[in-house]
Design a protein around this motif. Structure first.
Motif, PDB file in Angstrom:
ATOM      1  N   GLU A  11      -9.817   4.718  -1.039  1.00  0.00           N
ATOM      2  CA  GLU A  11     -10.690   5.366  -0.053  1.00  0.00           C
ATOM      3  C   GLU A  11     -11.632   6.352  -0.749  1.00  0.00           C
ATOM      4  O   GLU A  11     -12.823   6.411  -0.438  1.00  0.00           O
ATOM      5  N   HIS A  49      -1.980   7.080   8.784  1.00  0.00           N
ATOM      6  CA  HIS A  49      -0.772   7.866   8.506  1.00  0.00           C
ATOM      7  C   HIS A  49       0.423   7.362   9.303  1.00  0.00           C
ATOM      8  O   HIS A  49       1.538   7.816   9.115  1.00  0.00           O
ATOM      9  N   ASP A  50       0.175   6.466  10.232  1.00  0.00           N
ATOM     10  CA  ASP A  50       1.205   6.155  11.223  1.00  0.00           C
ATOM     11  C   ASP A  50       2.054   4.923  10.904  1.00  0.00           C
ATOM     12  O   ASP A  50       2.903   4.548  11.690  1.00  0.00           O
ATOM     13  N   ASP A 110       4.496   3.925  -6.876  1.00  0.00           N
ATOM     14  CA  ASP A 110       5.263   2.691  -7.001  1.00  0.00           C
ATOM     15  C   ASP A 110       5.099   1.958  -8.329  1.00  0.00           C
ATOM     16  O   ASP A 110       5.836   1.012  -8.600  1.00  0.00           O
ATOM     17  N   MET A 122      -1.714  10.639  -9.693  1.00  0.00           N
ATOM     18  CA  MET A 122      -1.168  11.065  -8.404  1.00  0.00           C
ATOM     19  C   MET A 122      -0.507  12.439  -8.475  1.00  0.00           C
ATOM     20  O   MET A 122      -0.032  12.941  -7.464  1.00  0.00           O
ATOM     21  N   LYS A 176       8.324  11.292   8.225  1.00  0.00           N
ATOM     22  CA  LYS A 176       7.617  10.105   7.742  1.00  0.00           C
ATOM     23  C   LYS A 176       6.339  10.367   6.955  1.00  0.00           C
ATOM     24  O   LYS A 176       5.840   9.469   6.291  1.00  0.00           O
ATOM     25  N   PHE A 177       5.787  11.555   7.026  1.00  0.00           N
ATOM     26  CA  PHE A 177       4.522  11.775   6.338  1.00  0.00           C
ATOM     27  C   PHE A 177       4.754  12.262   4.907  1.00  0.00           C
ATOM     28  O   PHE A 177       5.740  12.935   4.623  1.00  0.00           O
ATOM     29  N   CYS A 212       0.852  -1.208   0.000  1.00  0.00           N
ATOM     30  CA  CYS A 212       0.000   0.000   0.000  1.00  0.00           C
ATOM     31  C   CYS A 212       0.876   1.243   0.000  1.00  0.00           C
ATOM     32  O   CYS A 212       1.761   1.388   0.838  1.00  0.00           O
ATOM     33  N   GLN A 213       0.623   2.147  -0.950  1.00  0.00           N
ATOM     34  CA  GLN A 213       1.423   3.378  -1.024  1.00  0.00           C
ATOM     35  C   GLN A 213       0.660   4.580  -0.466  1.00  0.00           C
ATOM     36  O   GLN A 213       1.063   5.723  -0.656  1.00  0.00           O
ATOM     37  N   VAL A 214      -0.446   4.315   0.201  1.00  0.00           N
ATOM     38  CA  VAL A 214      -1.237   5.347   0.877  1.00  0.00           C
ATOM     39  C   VAL A 214      -1.578   6.488  -0.094  1.00  0.00           C
ATOM     40  O   VAL A 214      -1.322   7.652   0.182  1.00  0.00           O
ATOM     41  N   CYS A 215      -2.160   6.106  -1.223  1.00  0.00           N
ATOM     42  CA  CYS A 215      -2.479   7.112  -2.239  1.00  0.00           C
ATOM     43  C   CYS A 215      -3.918   7.598  -2.148  1.00  0.00           C
ATOM     44  O   CYS A 215      -4.294   8.531  -2.853  1.00  0.00           O
ATOM     45  N   TYR A 216      -4.723   6.939  -1.356  1.00  0.00           N
ATOM     46  CA  TYR A 216      -6.120   7.336  -1.108  1.00  0.00           C
ATOM     47  C   TYR A 216      -7.072   7.045  -2.264  1.00  0.00           C
ATOM     48  O   TYR A 216      -8.256   7.359  -2.176  1.00  0.00           O
ATOM     49  N   ARG A 271       6.598   6.834  -3.457  1.00  0.00           N
ATOM     50  CA  ARG A 271       5.235   6.347  -3.308  1.00  0.00           C
ATOM     51  C   ARG A 271       4.399   6.560  -4.554  1.00  0.00           C
ATOM     52  O   ARG A 271       3.219   6.836  -4.483  1.00  0.00           O
ATOM     53  N   THR A 326       4.996   3.313   9.248  1.00  0.00           N
ATOM     54  CA  THR A 326       6.256   3.815   8.689  1.00  0.00           C
ATOM     55  C   THR A 326       6.577   3.095   7.389  1.00  0.00           C
ATOM     56  O   THR A 326       6.390   1.888   7.284  1.00  0.00           O
ATOM     57  N   ASN A 327       7.039   3.851   6.415  1.00  0.00           N
ATOM     58  CA  ASN A 327       7.491   3.269   5.155  1.00  0.00           C
ATOM     59  C   ASN A 327       8.964   2.897   5.315  1.00  0.00           C
ATOM     60  O   ASN A 327       9.821   3.778   5.396  1.00  0.00           O
TER      61      ASN A 327
END
Lengths: 82, 584
Positions: free
Chosen positions: A52, A64-65, B209, B51, B243-244, A45-49, B207, A67-68
């Motif tokens: 969602e 969000h928590d 990817d 993206m 990290k964000f 998962c690359q948290v691209c939304y 990200r 860690t990559n």
């Protein structure tokens, strides 16, 4: 807490499959037994939304928590400033 | 035991379903060609296009294209084909009109006109902000309506050559790959093939990817000529509080975001008093590195001064922006937050397959578009918005050339047994016993090569040899690495392509014995006029062959007053000797 950033609530998932289409990283597949979407490759998962955004039942949450591990911070180097 | 092979025939095969691939498909279909578009994800939700931050170059009929072209050419240090610069601007003017006509959401001023702003790195050139995801959905809808055959979730593993050789002396006659759900192997036999696979990047660091440079690596193996691969090094400010994911830096600075050091100093004032944080990204990253190295870190992004539309557009146009107002970070409307860039393989048009004005590569039958191709319109400094403009316009031209040429071309079939051999090779990792490393481990090892922004930006022979060793180590491990399933097999192929691209980039960087633009070698800090040229590279089968080629005189309207010969800009910034390009 989940080890992956993405989680899908099976209680509210309607099995429409839109999140499966939306995921660029093939994280989500349809589960034949339950007819609902299932996180199969959560580590990618690359948290691209995108999933969602497309979920009409609001069954997907992204954290969000998580860690990559491939991301490096210069602030973690010796002498890092915070 | 390999399964069956499905064979499809098409006039035009397009590999990659972002802006470049969908525009190519649309144009080719409009000209009557049969088109097959293939993507390893789902067309409209794949790669960097969806993206992207949503800024694109926005020329209108009332703008003076000479002024805009001159700025692109000057800022790009004349390292371009000026005919492409004009072609980009004229084409993009039409593509913007298409978006308006299609109802793609575009940020508007109060009077209803398109709200335009100075693009990052630019003074005269204007960009606009629109919703890239909505544009991609509309493009998919339109190509489906035109009868384009879309193959989603098919991972292409190799281009097919007419002579069965890699590198080839023959034409490209299509490509092979597998469906990542079913494993069905497919040969798409095409009269013309367009590589539109996006950027060269490592998996995991930006990200985005999907962008593993698959098309560039495949074309290189087939004999495609790449140019300026050392300029693949790049990056942006994308990590917040270690990290964000920070949403688009380009968007933020277009609205007035600042960078300040631990003392609260706006350090870009020293290096580029006119454009400040909107200067060439590499210069801003170099200035960041200087602050860190000299102990004035951390560097903060200061959003206290952005205009109100930043916050309203953020929620509306850019979903990833939610971290800023999510409560997970201190409120950025009152608190500057630590930020840092990544710097590594991240091309967006500064390097890649060289294409002519019709988007043809050096290989017969093969075209390229978007970030898989070298953007010869803007040189090595792509301003904010020009990569997506180039994706649209080069895609459009690739589709047109491919469709027109396919009318005079017969399908060439593959040599006997070749497709079965490619199938066996592509699926081989599925049949291997699991070894020490998984495909994920290979990507971990590749991502580790990028690590520190300072080390990735300040290169030397020693550093490059270390990087090269790392890339070769991964390439050497591929034959002992198994794929657990089809999903894993995609990652295995991506690791193969990334490690090859990385090797080409590092070797190109070793070959260039100077510093120029965002490319900096500590051991060769001066700009050498002898390197004012395209730097080409091709596979010889046994190794790499480099060449130098002069920029074309034909159609060149602007000529440099002199050739740079001093310290390269990054070295100059690091030693506080930088003289920014003259302010217009």
């Amino acid at each position: 807490m989940s080890v992956h950033a993405i989680s899908i609530d099976p209680a509210t998932c309607t099995g429409c499959g839109l999140c499966v289409l939306a995921c660029p990283a093939d994280v989500i597949r349809m589960d034949a037994a339950s007819g609902k979407a299932k996180v199969v490759y959560g580590g990618d998962c690359q948290v691209c939304y995108l999933c969602e955004d497309d979920c009409p039942a609001h069954s997907i949450s992204l954290s969000h928590d998580i860690t990559n591990p491939r991301r490096y911070s210069i602030y973690d180097e010796p002498g890092g400033t915070f | 035991m390999p399964g069956s092979i499905e064979v499809l025939h098409t006039d035009v095969l397009v590999i990659g379903g972002g802006f470049a691939g969908t525009w190519a498909s649309l144009r080719a279909a409009d000209l009557g060609a049969s088109v097959t578009l293939v993507d390893k994800a789902y067309v409209s939700k794949s790669g960097a296009s969806t993206m992207s931050g949503g800024i694109t170059t926005c020329p209108l009929d009332t703008d003076d294209m000479d002024l805009w072209a001159r700025e692109f050419i000057e800022r790009g240090d004349y390292m371009c084909d000026q005919r492409w610069t004009y072609q980009l601007l004229e084409g993009q003017r039409e593509r913007v009109k298409d978006y308006v006509r299609w109802g793609v959401p575009i940020s508007r001023a109060e009077d209803g006109s398109i709200r335009r702003f100075a693009s990052r790195g630019m003074i005269d050139v204007r960009g606009m902000q629109y919703q890239p995801k909505a544009a991609m959905i509309e493009l998919r809808r339109r190509i489906v309506a035109r009868g384009v055959r879309i193959l989603d979730r098919v991972h292409i593993t190799e281009l097919v050559t007419a002579d069965g050789q890699w590198p080839s002396n023959g034409a490209i006659i299509g490509a092979v790959g597998f469906n990542i759900y079913t494993g069905q192997f497919v040969f798409i036999n095409a009269k013309r093939t367009i590589v539109a696979t996006g950027m060269i990047a490592m998996k995991g660091t930006h990200r985005v990817d999907n962008d593993t440079g698959d098309g560039v690596a495949m074309a290189f193996r087939a004999g495609g000529r790449l140019v300026d691969m050392e300029f693949t090094f790049g990056g942006t400010f994308n990590v917040l509080m270690k990290k964000f994911d920070f949403p688009s830096y380009n968007v933020a600075v277009a609205h007035g975001a600042r960078l300040i050091n631990a003392r609260g100093e706006r350090f870009m004032e020293q290096h580029d008093p006119v454009r400040l944080e909107r200067g060439e990204l590499s210069n801003v990253v170099a200035a960041f590195a200087k602050e860190i190295v000299e102990g004035r870190g951390p560097v903060f992004v200061d959003l206290r001064h952005v205009d109100a539309s930043y916050w309203t557009d953020l929620a509306k146009l850019h979903r990833g922006g939610s971290i800023l107002l999510s409560g997970h970070v201190p409120d950025p409307r009152v608190n500057p937050l630590p930020i840092e860039p990544t710097w590594g393989l991240w091309a967006s048009g500064r390097s890649g397959l060289q294409i002519d004005l019709g988007a043809r590569t050096n290989l017969p039958g093969l075209l390229a578009a978007g970030s898989a191709a070298k953007n010869d319109a803007t040189g090595t400094h792509a301003s904010a918005g020009s990569p997506t403009a180039f994706a649209k316009v080069s895609g459009w031209h690739a589709g047109e050339t491919a469709a027109l040429e396919s009318r005079q071309t017969d399908l060439e079939s593959a040599p006997q047994g070749l497709i079965a051999m490619l199938q066996e090779k592509a699926l081989a990792p599925l049949n291997r016993a699991r070894g020490e490393r998984s495909a994920d481990r290979l990507h971990d090892d590749l991502a580790r090569l990028e690590s520190s922004v300072v080390k990735s930006m300040i290169l030397s022979e020693g550093r490059l040899n270390e990087l090269l060793q790392g890339a070769r180590d991964v390439a050497g491990a591929l034959d002992q690495t198994a794929a657990g399933d089809l999903h894993d097999l995609v990652k295995w192929h991506e690791a193969r392509n990334v490690s090859l691209n990385a090797e080409i980039v590092y070797r190109s960087a070793l070959d260039r014995t100077e510093s120029r633009e965002q490319f900096y070698r500590e051991d060769f800090p001066m700009t050498d006029p002898g390197w004012f040229c395209w730097h080409g590279v091709k596979s010889t089968g046994e190794g790499l062959a480099f060449d130098k080629q002069a920029f074309p005189q034909e159609g060149a309207r602007f000529l440099p007053e002199h050739q740079h010969s001093g310290l390269g800009p990054i070295g100059a910034i690091m030693s506080a000797k930088h003289q920014p390009a003259k302010a217009l």
